[in-house]
Design a protein around this motif. Sequence first.
Motif, PDB file in Angstrom:
ATOM      1  N   ASP A 149       0.810  -1.214   0.000  1.00  0.00           N
ATOM      2  CA  ASP A 149       0.000   0.000   0.000  1.00  0.00           C
ATOM      3  C   ASP A 149       0.846   1.268   0.000  1.00  0.00           C
ATOM      4  N   ILE A 150       2.143   1.164   0.218  1.00  0.00           N
ATOM      5  CA  ILE A 150       3.027   2.330   0.106  1.00  0.00           C
ATOM      6  C   ILE A 150       3.165   2.667  -1.373  1.00  0.00           C
ATOM      7  N   GLY A 151       2.305   3.536  -1.841  1.00  0.00           N
ATOM      8  CA  GLY A 151       2.350   3.946  -3.243  1.00  0.00           C
ATOM      9  C   GLY A 151       1.816   2.923  -4.216  1.00  0.00           C
ATOM     10  N   TYR A 152       1.315   1.792  -3.705  1.00  0.00           N
ATOM     11  CA  TYR A 152       0.741   0.727  -4.551  1.00  0.00           C
ATOM     12  C   TYR A 152       1.688   0.284  -5.662  1.00  0.00           C
ATOM     13  N   GLY A 153       2.975   0.417  -5.423  1.00  0.00           N
ATOM     14  CA  GLY A 153       3.954  -0.043  -6.404  1.00  0.00           C
ATOM     15  C   GLY A 153       4.162   0.910  -7.566  1.00  0.00           C
ATOM     16  N   VAL A 154       3.408   2.035  -7.612  1.00  0.00           N
ATOM     17  CA  VAL A 154       3.502   2.945  -8.764  1.00  0.00           C
ATOM     18  C   VAL A 154       3.819   4.383  -8.360  1.00  0.00           C
ATOM     19  N   MET A 155       3.761   4.692  -7.058  1.00  0.00           N
ATOM     20  CA  MET A 155       4.043   6.053  -6.598  1.00  0.00           C
ATOM     21  C   MET A 155       5.162   6.026  -5.568  1.00  0.00           C
ATOM     22  N   ARG A 156       5.973   7.067  -5.559  1.00  0.00           N
ATOM     23  CA  ARG A 156       7.067   7.179  -4.590  1.00  0.00           C
ATOM     24  C   ARG A 156       6.577   8.039  -3.426  1.00  0.00           C
ATOM     25  N   MET A 157       6.711   7.521  -2.195  1.00  0.00           N
ATOM     26  CA  MET A 157       6.164   8.193  -1.021  1.00  0.00           C
ATOM     27  C   MET A 157       7.223   8.609  -0.004  1.00  0.00           C
ATOM     28  N   GLU A 164      13.252   6.979  -9.463  1.00  0.00           N
ATOM     29  CA  GLU A 164      13.339   6.579 -10.869  1.00  0.00           C
ATOM     30  C   GLU A 164      12.590   7.617 -11.689  1.00  0.00           C
ATOM     31  N   PRO A 165      12.958   7.796 -12.958  1.00  0.00           N
ATOM     32  CA  PRO A 165      12.294   8.807 -13.790  1.00  0.00           C
ATOM     33  C   PRO A 165      10.765   8.679 -13.832  1.00  0.00           C
ATOM     34  N   ARG A 166      10.254   7.459 -13.702  1.00  0.00           N
ATOM     35  CA  ARG A 166       8.805   7.272 -13.764  1.00  0.00           C
ATOM     36  C   ARG A 166       8.079   7.977 -12.616  1.00  0.00           C
ATOM     37  N   PHE A 167       8.796   8.271 -11.554  1.00  0.00           N
ATOM     38  CA  PHE A 167       8.147   8.927 -10.414  1.00  0.00           C
ATOM     39  C   PHE A 167       7.905  10.408 -10.663  1.00  0.00           C
ATOM     40  N   LEU A 168       8.424  10.940 -11.778  1.00  0.00           N
ATOM     41  CA  LEU A 168       8.080  12.303 -12.157  1.00  0.00           C
ATOM     42  C   LEU A 168       6.567  12.447 -12.348  1.00  0.00           C
ATOM     43  N   GLU A 191       0.262  -7.691  -8.738  1.00  0.00           N
ATOM     44  CA  GLU A 191       1.569  -7.029  -8.728  1.00  0.00           C
ATOM     45  C   GLU A 191       2.120  -6.797 -10.138  1.00  0.00           C
ATOM     46  N   PHE A 192       1.378  -5.996 -10.901  1.00  0.00           N
ATOM     47  CA  PHE A 192       1.768  -5.727 -12.283  1.00  0.00           C
ATOM     48  C   PHE A 192       3.134  -5.058 -12.397  1.00  0.00           C
ATOM     49  N   GLU A 193       3.543  -4.315 -11.357  1.00  0.00           N
ATOM     50  CA  GLU A 193       4.839  -3.654 -11.442  1.00  0.00           C
ATOM     51  C   GLU A 193       5.977  -4.666 -11.573  1.00  0.00           C
ATOM     52  N   LYS A 194       5.751  -5.913 -11.138  1.00  0.00           N
ATOM     53  CA  LYS A 194       6.780  -6.949 -11.259  1.00  0.00           C
ATOM     54  C   LYS A 194       6.937  -7.431 -12.697  1.00  0.00           C
ATOM     55  N   VAL A 195       5.904  -7.181 -13.514  1.00  0.00           N
ATOM     56  CA  VAL A 195       6.038  -7.474 -14.949  1.00  0.00           C
ATOM     57  C   VAL A 195       7.033  -6.499 -15.557  1.00  0.00           C
ATOM     58  N   LEU A 196       6.950  -5.221 -15.142  1.00  0.00           N
ATOM     59  CA  LEU A 196       7.870  -4.201 -15.663  1.00  0.00           C
ATOM     60  C   LEU A 196       9.310  -4.492 -15.245  1.00  0.00           C
ATOM     61  N   SER A 197       9.480  -5.051 -14.038  1.00  0.00           N
ATOM     62  CA  SER A 197      10.835  -5.342 -13.553  1.00  0.00           C
ATOM     63  C   SER A 197      11.347  -6.701 -14.015  1.00  0.00           C
ATOM     64  N   GLY A 198      10.485  -7.493 -14.667  1.00  0.00           N
ATOM     65  CA  GLY A 198      10.894  -8.798 -15.154  1.00  0.00           C
ATOM     66  C   GLY A 198      10.756  -9.922 -14.151  1.00  0.00           C
ATOM     67  N   LYS A 200       7.927 -11.107 -13.019  1.00  0.00           N
ATOM     68  CA  LYS A 200       6.773 -11.909 -13.413  1.00  0.00           C
ATOM     69  C   LYS A 200       6.505 -11.701 -14.890  1.00  0.00           C
ATOM     70  N   THR A 201       5.805 -12.651 -15.492  1.00  0.00           N
ATOM     71  CA  THR A 201       5.393 -12.507 -16.886  1.00  0.00           C
ATOM     72  C   THR A 201       3.888 -12.248 -16.934  1.00  0.00           C
ATOM     73  N   LEU A 202       3.407 -11.786 -18.073  1.00  0.00           N
ATOM     74  CA  LEU A 202       1.968 -11.568 -18.242  1.00  0.00           C
ATOM     75  C   LEU A 202       1.204 -12.881 -18.114  1.00  0.00           C
ATOM     76  N   LYS A 203       1.847 -13.970 -18.500  1.00  0.00           N
ATOM     77  CA  LYS A 203       1.207 -15.283 -18.351  1.00  0.00           C
ATOM     78  C   LYS A 203       1.009 -15.607 -16.867  1.00  0.00           C
ATOM     79  N   ASP A 204       2.008 -15.294 -16.054  1.00  0.00           N
ATOM     80  CA  ASP A 204       1.881 -15.507 -14.605  1.00  0.00           C
ATOM     81  C   ASP A 204       0.697 -14.722 -14.045  1.00  0.00           C
ATOM     82  N   VAL A 205       0.582 -13.470 -14.476  1.00  0.00           N
ATOM     83  CA  VAL A 205      -0.508 -12.614 -14.006  1.00  0.00           C
ATOM     84  C   VAL A 205      -1.849 -13.180 -14.440  1.00  0.00           C
ATOM     85  N   TYR A 206      -1.928 -13.628 -15.693  1.00  0.00           N
ATOM     86  CA  TYR A 206      -3.190 -14.168 -16.213  1.00  0.00           C
ATOM     87  C   TYR A 206      -3.622 -15.404 -15.423  1.00  0.00           C
ATOM     88  N   LEU A 207      -2.686 -16.287 -15.153  1.00  0.00           N
ATOM     89  CA  LEU A 207      -3.014 -17.510 -14.414  1.00  0.00           C
ATOM     90  C   LEU A 207      -3.466 -17.201 -12.984  1.00  0.00           C
TER      91      LEU A 207
END
Length: 386
Positions: A149-157, A164-168, A191-198, A200-207
């Motif tokens: 819940d600290i930024g839900y993996g997408v925001m820097r708190m 990282e540049p994405r926190f702009l 945990e979709f942010e783990k797909v971006l970091s490699g 997890k895969t999209l297949k893992d998320v789908y399953l």
Amino acid sequence: MNSINYDAVKAAKSKSRALSFDEIQEFGRKIEAIRQDTMAKIGKEDSDYIYKVRNFVRYTEIASRGMLMFGGWIPPVWLLGTAMLGVSKIVENMELGHNVMHGQFDWLNDPSLNGANYDWDTICTGEDWKYTHNYIHHTYTNVLGKDHDIGYGVMRMTRGQKWEPRFLFNVPVAFVLSTGFEWLLSLQRMEFEKVLSGEKTLKDVYLQSGNWRKKALRQFAKDYVFFPVIAGPMFLPVIAGNFFANIIRNYWSSAVIYCGHFTEDAEMMEDNTANETKAEWYLRQIRGSSNFTGGKIIHFMSGNLSHQIEHHLFPDVPANRYQEMAPKVRAVCEEYGQNYNSASFAKQFASVWARLAEHSLPDQMVDKIKATRSKLSLKNLFARAA
């Protein structure tokens, strides 16, 4: 030894006094005594309350959907019906569903109000919510690397999170999250942010998303297929009303959650939970939480999460008791020099966005901006002139 280490994550300077181990244990005993005293009083008053809440949700949903179905083309009726449906959804999620799924009313032995069985009116499945919220969040509140819940993996708190540049895009991302809060928060366990970091895969998320897909389809069908279709000629007003009612619920729910967790004085900590005592856990809940003040309506509409400090301390206590517990908790905090983070809704909400903006930038840039502002302050200018 105190297991809470703030310096290691470069947290904002705490407004709380440092306590010895013995002081923390005594502090914890006094907080626990408040819980025990309150639990001893739980009974008919609380059961009457939750049944009234459930009736409120039922009757406001029936009335609002009726207005949309039979008078949706009349603008004032559509506006009232949409607003009332939004309120119904807010109360169902926050005062009924959230609190029931914490097991606050399991003692009633009513299957319809049992935390294990309750299915609320939102995309997130009860199973996923109880894992990410009841277990992960409430066990590891504001612990970096543990509490998603600290930024839900997408925001820097906090400075404890590497920039990282994405926190702009912290601020616009927070706004997008608020707009689609029902949908985006329901994806938390994937945990979709783990797909971006490699990791997890999209297949893992789908399953992993089987139960989520079923619930999402059911919720979508209810609001955007079933009710609009049975409304016949009122199809468009009903589908629009349902859409905006969900948006109303999303904005209010996210605002309440942000104000309880992301204010400037809410502290983030490193992970020292392995050796944490119950008293230290209590202390961490207080330092990582925020309350906001208001009247009966704002407490009701927030599911009493306007008392987020008390909720984090006592998640299994019926939330309608938090208001009477709050002055007692505050008194213990004052006795031990601990910051009881409470302010108006407007002030807490503004501080959330200030924090998001600050941590969207690299720390060095923030330090330079603050140093420049300090030099240009009237106080310093007059001091130099003198």
